[in-house]
Design a protein around this motif. Structure first.
Motif, PDB file in Angstrom:
ATOM      1  N   THR A 208       0.809  -1.215   0.000  1.00  0.00           N
ATOM      2  CA  THR A 208       0.000   0.000   0.000  1.00  0.00           C
ATOM      3  C   THR A 208       0.847   1.271   0.000  1.00  0.00           C
ATOM      4  OG1 THR A 208      -0.200  -0.108   2.416  1.00  0.00           O
ATOM      5  CG2 THR A 208      -1.938  -1.154   1.130  1.00  0.00           C
ATOM      6  N   ASP A 209       2.033   1.224   0.600  1.00  0.00           N
ATOM      7  CA  ASP A 209       2.896   2.412   0.601  1.00  0.00           C
ATOM      8  C   ASP A 209       3.323   2.782  -0.814  1.00  0.00           C
ATOM      9  OD1 ASP A 209       2.705   2.611   3.314  1.00  0.00           O
ATOM     10  OD2 ASP A 209       4.715   1.844   3.752  1.00  0.00           O
ATOM     11  N   LEU A 210       3.584   1.778  -1.635  1.00  0.00           N
ATOM     12  CA  LEU A 210       3.990   2.063  -3.005  1.00  0.00           C
ATOM     13  C   LEU A 210       2.818   2.613  -3.817  1.00  0.00           C
ATOM     14  CD1 LEU A 210       6.448   2.023  -4.786  1.00  0.00           C
ATOM     15  CD2 LEU A 210       5.814  -0.261  -5.556  1.00  0.00           C
ATOM     16  N   VAL A 211       1.625   2.128  -3.534  1.00  0.00           N
ATOM     17  CA  VAL A 211       0.433   2.695  -4.186  1.00  0.00           C
ATOM     18  C   VAL A 211       0.326   4.179  -3.841  1.00  0.00           C
ATOM     19  CG1 VAL A 211      -2.082   2.622  -4.327  1.00  0.00           C
ATOM     20  CG2 VAL A 211      -0.785   0.482  -4.233  1.00  0.00           C
ATOM     21  N   ALA A 212       0.529   4.519  -2.574  1.00  0.00           N
ATOM     22  CA  ALA A 212       0.472   5.920  -2.148  1.00  0.00           C
ATOM     23  C   ALA A 212       1.532   6.755  -2.856  1.00  0.00           C
ATOM     24  CB  ALA A 212       0.645   6.015  -0.634  1.00  0.00           C
ATOM     25  N   SER A 213       2.715   6.190  -3.031  1.00  0.00           N
ATOM     26  CA  SER A 213       3.790   6.913  -3.725  1.00  0.00           C
ATOM     27  C   SER A 213       3.431   7.139  -5.189  1.00  0.00           C
ATOM     28  CB  SER A 213       5.100   6.127  -3.621  1.00  0.00           C
ATOM     29  OG  SER A 213       5.548   6.060  -2.291  1.00  0.00           O
ATOM     30  N   MET A 214       2.856   6.127  -5.824  1.00  0.00           N
ATOM     31  CA  MET A 214       2.471   6.252  -7.235  1.00  0.00           C
ATOM     32  C   MET A 214       1.348   7.263  -7.403  1.00  0.00           C
ATOM     33  SD  MET A 214       2.845   2.480  -8.987  1.00  0.00           S
ATOM     34  CE  MET A 214       1.899   1.549  -7.795  1.00  0.00           C
ATOM     35  N   ARG A 215       0.458   7.321  -6.427  1.00  0.00           N
ATOM     36  CA  ARG A 215      -0.670   8.254  -6.533  1.00  0.00           C
ATOM     37  C   ARG A 215      -0.192   9.701  -6.648  1.00  0.00           C
ATOM     38  NH1 ARG A 215      -4.545   8.384  -9.068  1.00  0.00           N
ATOM     39  NH2 ARG A 215      -5.773   6.758  -8.106  1.00  0.00           N
TER      40      ARG A 215
END
Length: 220
Positions: A51-58
């Motif tokens: 989920t942290d990487l999803v947040a970074s991509m967002r």
């Protein structure tokens, strides 16, 4: 009803060291979806994103984040994924004993809810939850790794789910994931799918050119 077709490039096949650039390249093709696979090494024998990487991509994209969780007990990640900026959370019937409740929680979080079945799972397990979902994903390979060969027998499942949608008067999308290229995408569309995840096929060459071959195949 005429449904909008969506090509959803899978970030699993992109260059992980340059995800911001890869998201920009995806946006430049004119598609509006990106498919993000989250794997935990338990539900499938691979580990990918969290989920942290999803947040970074967002932070780098306004694309529709179509997040497919291949994890045990996906309900544990609903709040974190919603906070990360996911637009849709799609979970496997096989991954939790509380699929109905988990889908309810996804909807309550503000995300769209999707449900997935593996190649060995019958479509009948979907019946109790179809009224809750925005999307049904039919896996056209066994999940866990990109680059696998399309399983044509799964088109019978797509047809069956499309028939269930028609009979119930519901309006969810039908997505396919695995082995999608300029040949198999037409088979999936004919069976009733309208969201098409493609990874290896798109990222093996010029991304825009590969997306355009899929668009052309959909229009044939």
């Amino acid at each position: 009803m005429k449904r909008v077709n969506h090509i959803a490039p899978s970030i699993l096949a992109a260059d992980y060291a340059n995800l911001a650039t890869e998201l920009k390249r995806i946006e430049e093709t004119g598609v509006d979806y990106v498919h993000i696979d989250l794997m935990d090494g338990q539900f499938v024998p691979n580990i990918s994103f969290g989920t942290d990487l999803v947040a970074s991509m967002r932070k780098h994209s306004q694309l529709f984040f179509d997040c497919h969780l291949m994890v045990v007990q996906p309900e544990r990640y609903i709040d974190a994924l919603a906070q990360a900026g996911a637009d849709m959370m799609t979970i496997h019937t096989e991954s939790t004993v509380h699929i109905h409740g988990a889908l309810q929680k996804i909807k309550a979080s503000g995300m769209k809810a999707g449900v997935v079945i593996n190649p060995g799972t019958p479509v009948s397990v979907l019946e109790p939850v179809l009224e809750l979902v925005d999307q049904v994903l039919i896996m056209t390979v066994n999940p866990g790794f990109g680059g696998q060969a399309f399983i044509p027998e799964m088109m019978k499942k797509v047809e069956a789910v499309a028939a269930m949608r028609e009979a119930s008067g519901l309006d969810f999308d039908i997505e396919v994931d695995g082995g999608i290229d300029d040949t198999t995408i037409g088979l999936a569309k004919s069976a009733g799918a309208n969201v098409f995840v493609a990874g290896s096929y798109l990222f093996k060459g010029d991304l825009l050119a590969q997306v355009n071959t899929l668009r052309e195949a959909l229009n044939d």
